[in-house]
Scaffold this active site. Structure first.
Site, PDB file in Angstrom:
ATOM      1  N   HIS A 162      -6.838   5.568  -4.489  1.00 52.51           N
ATOM      2  CA  HIS A 162      -5.977   4.479  -4.040  1.00 52.51           C
ATOM      3  C   HIS A 162      -4.524   4.956  -3.957  1.00 52.51           C
ATOM      4  O   HIS A 162      -3.823   4.936  -4.964  1.00 52.51           O
ATOM      5  CB  HIS A 162      -6.084   3.293  -5.012  1.00 52.51           C
ATOM      6  CG  HIS A 162      -7.398   2.607  -4.917  1.00 52.51           C
ATOM      7  ND1 HIS A 162      -7.632   1.544  -4.078  1.00 52.51           N
ATOM      8  CD2 HIS A 162      -8.579   2.863  -5.523  1.00 52.51           C
ATOM      9  CE1 HIS A 162      -8.884   1.158  -4.171  1.00 52.51           C
ATOM     10  NE2 HIS A 162      -9.490   1.941  -5.044  1.00 52.51           N
ATOM     11  N   CYS A 205     -10.854   4.042  -0.167  1.00 56.23           N
ATOM     12  CA  CYS A 205     -11.961   3.663  -1.059  1.00 56.23           C
ATOM     13  C   CYS A 205     -13.184   3.226  -0.254  1.00 56.23           C
ATOM     14  O   CYS A 205     -13.780   4.047   0.427  1.00 56.23           O
ATOM     15  CB  CYS A 205     -11.490   2.612  -2.061  1.00 56.23           C
ATOM     16  SG  CYS A 205     -12.638   2.380  -3.441  1.00 56.23           S
ATOM     17  N   GLU A 209      -2.059   3.451  -2.814  1.00 49.07           N
ATOM     18  CA  GLU A 209      -1.158   2.334  -3.136  1.00 49.07           C
ATOM     19  C   GLU A 209      -1.000   2.133  -4.635  1.00 49.07           C
ATOM     20  O   GLU A 209      -0.147   1.358  -5.070  1.00 49.07           O
ATOM     21  CB  GLU A 209      -1.667   1.046  -2.458  1.00 49.07           C
ATOM     22  CG  GLU A 209      -2.876   0.373  -3.096  1.00 49.07           C
ATOM     23  CD  GLU A 209      -4.226   1.003  -2.782  1.00 49.07           C
ATOM     24  OE1 GLU A 209      -4.261   2.113  -2.222  1.00 49.07           O
ATOM     25  OE2 GLU A 209      -5.262   0.387  -3.119  1.00 49.07           O
TER      26      GLU A 209
END
Lengths: 216, 252
Positions: free
Chosen positions: A196, A83, A198
């Site tokens: 993202h 990001c 994650e």
């Protein structure tokens, strides 16, 4: 010695999620969320996550004396930007009119309002928030970080700005939201993504697992 | 193309999921971690936790819950309920939440939205709006579970929270909530067209067609539902398959 990965903590956003996801895919690795330049220098791998506004991120990075450590990591070891961690690798950012680290040439503009109106009058929203497809570029389709991840797989995005690299050679993935923008870049030891991993369920975990195995 | 999101919502009271969740072979129907994992496996795009804990002694339990969920479930998590200050927002984000939703606190103190957005970023701030129709084509903002009219026009308030720095609006029709008669589509569309940030439709889902309508007619970017998923009437995957048949872009 166990593999070590430093998750660079410059006071912005939720770093725990990134660390937890890496621990999940690499249970034997030592994962450190750290603001210590020496620890970043000693790690085998470095992840620079990021959330929030570019000007704040750049200011925090400078105030915590982490600029050099991040620059050095980007020059010499497996490096994953996420990001704002992708955006800060570039030059001028429209958000707050600040300069990034200029590791890569290019700028970071905002989604143009005019491109967001659809033929039926409805609007594509900004932030670009949710799950969107990443088209892997021809040149980087066999990149080790895309291993086991199908072309056009959806990842989770949350952002209002995107990177515009000067040199298309580094583009590893593209995504469309009103406009088509660069959603992943690859150059030597650097891989960086706008989405993202994650927070991108199985696909994201696979990308992190690939990063932990990567030998650029 | 960006997929429309389907978001199951869990009510949590003192660390336990209430309103019961009826999955096959669930070991512990009140365990937020196990339920969140089920929804993740079904393909939920996000999960929203609404903390309804009344006792202040027990309010920190939600932090441990979020921490536990975030270490096992790798999709976005939103938490709402009881958020009154920027410090509440920070603690929830540090525990592993990706977005924090505020409702009454934003109405009472709009500056809180601006302060929180400045501190943690617009993308982490959701403003929840509870709306009731007060005359044809007009909706007003209510708090206290729909009992208190705060004298704000919903469209005006939606535009204002966007300017203050909200990154998303969670819009609930108090007229439809719990009725299973479908979203208030006119309300949803009016708000979705009035702002440039994403809008999540909520309140009234009783069928898969309702979910699809929220997107196709209401122009919502995401749809939130509780009971149709909790009681095992439909899985998130079934909802997505149905929506895809209706031409809605989903993540499957």
């Amino acid at each position: 010695m166990a593999m070590s990965v430093a998750v660079v903590d410059y006071g912005m956003g939720n770093l725990r999620s990134v660390a937890k996801a890496i621990e999940h895919v690499a249970p034997h690795a030592s994962v450190r969320v750290t603001a210590d330049a020496a620890e970043i220098a000693a790690a085998n791998r470095v992840v620079v996550p990021g959330q929030g506004a570019m000007p704040d991120c750049m200011r925090e990075l400078t105030e915590r004396h982490l600029r050099d450590a991040v620059m050095r990591a980007a020059a010499e070891k497996p490096f994953l930007g996420i990001c704002v961690g992708l955006q800060m690798l570039f030059g001028h950012a429209e958000e707050g009119d600040v300069m990034g680290l200029e590791v890569l040439a290019g700028r970071v503009p905002r989604f143009p309002q005019a491109a967001m109106v659809m033929p039926d009058g409805s609007r594509l929203k900004v932030p670009h928030m949710g799950w969107n497809q990443v088209r892997q570029s021809e040149a980087h389709r066999s990149h080790p970080l895309w291993d086991g991840i199908a072309d056009e797989t959806r990842f989770y995005f949350v952002h209002s700005y995107y990177v515009e690299p000067q040199d298309a050679v580094c583009i590893a993935g593209e995504t469309t939201h009103g406009i088509t923008f660069t959603s992943a870049i690859a150059r030597e030891n650097i891989f960086a993504v706008q989405f993202h991993p994650e927070k991108s369920a199985q696909a994201g975990l696979r990308l992190l697992e690939n990063f932990m195995r990567w030998q650029p | 193309m960006l997929a429309k999101r389907i978001i199951p919502c869990l009510d949590v009271n003192a660390g336990r999921v209430v309103k019961g969740v009826n999955f096959v072979a669930l070991r512990d129907a009140g365990d937020p971690v196990e339920i969140a994992r089920r929804y993740d496996v079904q393909g939920a795009d996000e999960i929203t936790f609404l903390d309804i804990t009344a006792s202040s002694d027990e309010r920190d339990i939600i932090l441990y819950i979020i921490e536990a969920v975030a270490s096992q479930v790798f999709i976005p998590l939103t938490v709402g309920g009881g958020v009154r200050a920027v410090t509440d927002v920070r603690r929830l984000l540090n525990a592993g939440a990706d977005k924090v939703s505020m409702n009454t606190a934003a109405v009472n103190n709009p500056q809180l939205v601006a302060d929180a957005a400045a501190k943690v970023g617009t993308q982490c701030i959701v403003v929840a709006i509870d709306a009731k129709q007060t005359s044809p084509g007009k909706w007003e903002v209510f708090t206290h579970g729909g009992r208190k009219n705060v004298g704000l026009d919903v469209i005006d308030w939606a535009r204002q929270v966007q300017l203050l720095g909200a990154g998303e609006i969670l819009l609930t029709s108090m007229d439809r909530d719990g009725t299973k008669s479908g979203f208030d589509l006119a309300l949803t569309r009016a708000v979705a067209d009035a702002v440039t940030i994403p809008v999540i439709a909520s309140g009234g889902v009783g069928s898969l067609a309702h979910l699809a309508d929220g997107v196709t007619q209401g122009r919502a970017d995401a749809v939130l539902a509780a009971s149709i998923f909790h009681y095992g009437e439909y899985t998130v995957r079934e909802a997505k398959e149905y929506m895809r048949q209706q031409g809605v872009e989903v993540r499957l």
